[in-house]
Design a protein around this motif. Structure first.
Motif, PDB file in Angstrom:
ATOM      1  N   LEU A  59       0.824  -1.211   0.000  1.00 41.69           N
ATOM      2  CA  LEU A  59       0.000   0.000   0.000  1.00 41.69           C
ATOM      3  C   LEU A  59       0.857   1.259   0.000  1.00 41.69           C
ATOM      4  O   LEU A  59       1.965   1.277   0.525  1.00 41.69           O
ATOM      5  N   LEU A  60       0.325   2.344  -0.581  1.00 41.61           N
ATOM      6  CA  LEU A  60       0.974   3.648  -0.528  1.00 41.61           C
ATOM      7  C   LEU A  60       0.167   4.555   0.384  1.00 41.61           C
ATOM      8  O   LEU A  60      -1.054   4.622   0.292  1.00 41.61           O
ATOM      9  N   GLU A  61       0.870   5.247   1.263  1.00 47.57           N
ATOM     10  CA  GLU A  61       0.211   6.175   2.178  1.00 47.57           C
ATOM     11  C   GLU A  61       0.694   7.583   1.859  1.00 47.57           C
ATOM     12  O   GLU A  61       1.892   7.853   1.827  1.00 47.57           O
ATOM     13  N   CYS A  62      -0.253   8.500   1.592  1.00 49.53           N
ATOM     14  CA  CYS A  62       0.097   9.875   1.262  1.00 49.53           C
ATOM     15  C   CYS A  62       0.331  10.652   2.552  1.00 49.53           C
ATOM     16  O   CYS A  62      -0.483  10.623   3.471  1.00 49.53           O
ATOM     17  N   HIS A  63       1.462  11.369   2.622  1.00 50.84           N
ATOM     18  CA  HIS A  63       1.794  12.144   3.804  1.00 50.84           C
ATOM     19  C   HIS A  63       1.601  13.637   3.602  1.00 50.84           C
ATOM     20  O   HIS A  63       1.878  14.412   4.503  1.00 50.84           O
ATOM     21  N   GLY A  64       1.187  14.055   2.403  1.00 52.67           N
ATOM     22  CA  GLY A  64       0.915  15.470   2.186  1.00 52.67           C
ATOM     23  C   GLY A  64       1.467  15.980   0.867  1.00 52.67           C
ATOM     24  O   GLY A  64       2.056  15.250   0.080  1.00 52.67           O
ATOM     25  N   THR A  65       1.242  17.281   0.647  1.00 56.15           N
ATOM     26  CA  THR A  65       1.709  17.913  -0.581  1.00 56.15           C
ATOM     27  C   THR A  65       3.002  18.671  -0.323  1.00 56.15           C
ATOM     28  O   THR A  65       3.285  19.070   0.808  1.00 56.15           O
ATOM     29  N   VAL A  66       3.749  18.888  -1.385  1.00 54.28           N
ATOM     30  CA  VAL A  66       5.033  19.580  -1.292  1.00 54.28           C
ATOM     31  C   VAL A  66       4.957  20.821  -2.168  1.00 54.28           C
ATOM     32  O   VAL A  66       4.603  20.749  -3.340  1.00 54.28           O
ATOM     33  N   GLY A  67       5.294  21.969  -1.595  1.00 54.77           N
ATOM     34  CA  GLY A  67       5.237  23.214  -2.346  1.00 54.77           C
ATOM     35  C   GLY A  67       6.581  23.681  -2.865  1.00 54.77           C
ATOM     36  O   GLY A  67       6.657  24.573  -3.699  1.00 54.77           O
ATOM     37  N   SER A  68       7.663  23.088  -2.388  1.00 54.26           N
ATOM     38  CA  SER A  68       8.995  23.514  -2.834  1.00 54.26           C
ATOM     39  C   SER A  68       9.825  22.285  -3.190  1.00 54.26           C
ATOM     40  O   SER A  68       9.403  21.153  -2.989  1.00 54.26           O
ATOM     41  N   ARG A  69      11.016  22.533  -3.696  1.00 56.85           N
ATOM     42  CA  ARG A  69      11.893  21.449  -4.120  1.00 56.85           C
ATOM     43  C   ARG A  69      12.516  20.756  -2.907  1.00 56.85           C
ATOM     44  O   ARG A  69      12.949  21.397  -1.963  1.00 56.85           O
TER      45      ARG A  69
END
Length: 89
Positions: A13-23
């Motif tokens: 399974l893949l668990e999403c930990h959030g979005t990234v706004g920068s590199r």
């Protein structure tokens, strides 16, 4: 807009930990880790593919003779232009 997400793999399974706004940049914890070895192997193969490769080509005419012929034509053109300028002057 475009959003990058951080995922962690847990078994199948893949668990999403959030979005990234920068590199972001990632690096292995040690040089002995499997991740580090994989990165080194990938870099080695990409650098090899960028090396200059020698190509063999077959020609029907002699390149040296063709160059000499072109040089002779250039000389003839120069002489012709000079003679035309002399006649016009």
């Amino acid at each position: 807009g475009d959003h990058a997400h951080i995922f962690a793999k847990h078994g199948g399974l893949l668990e999403c930990h959030g979005t990234v706004g920068s590199r972001l940049s990632f690096q292995p914890a040690t040089k002995d880790s499997q991740t580090h070895q994989k990165l080194l192997a990938k870099l080695a193969t990409t650098n090899k593919s960028k090396e200059r490769k020698i190509r063999m080509t077959a020609t029907l005419s002699d390149p040296d003779k063709a160059k000499e012929a072109m040089e002779r034509l250039e000389e003839e053109k120069k002489r012709l232009l000079l003679s035309q300028e002399r006649r016009g002057a």
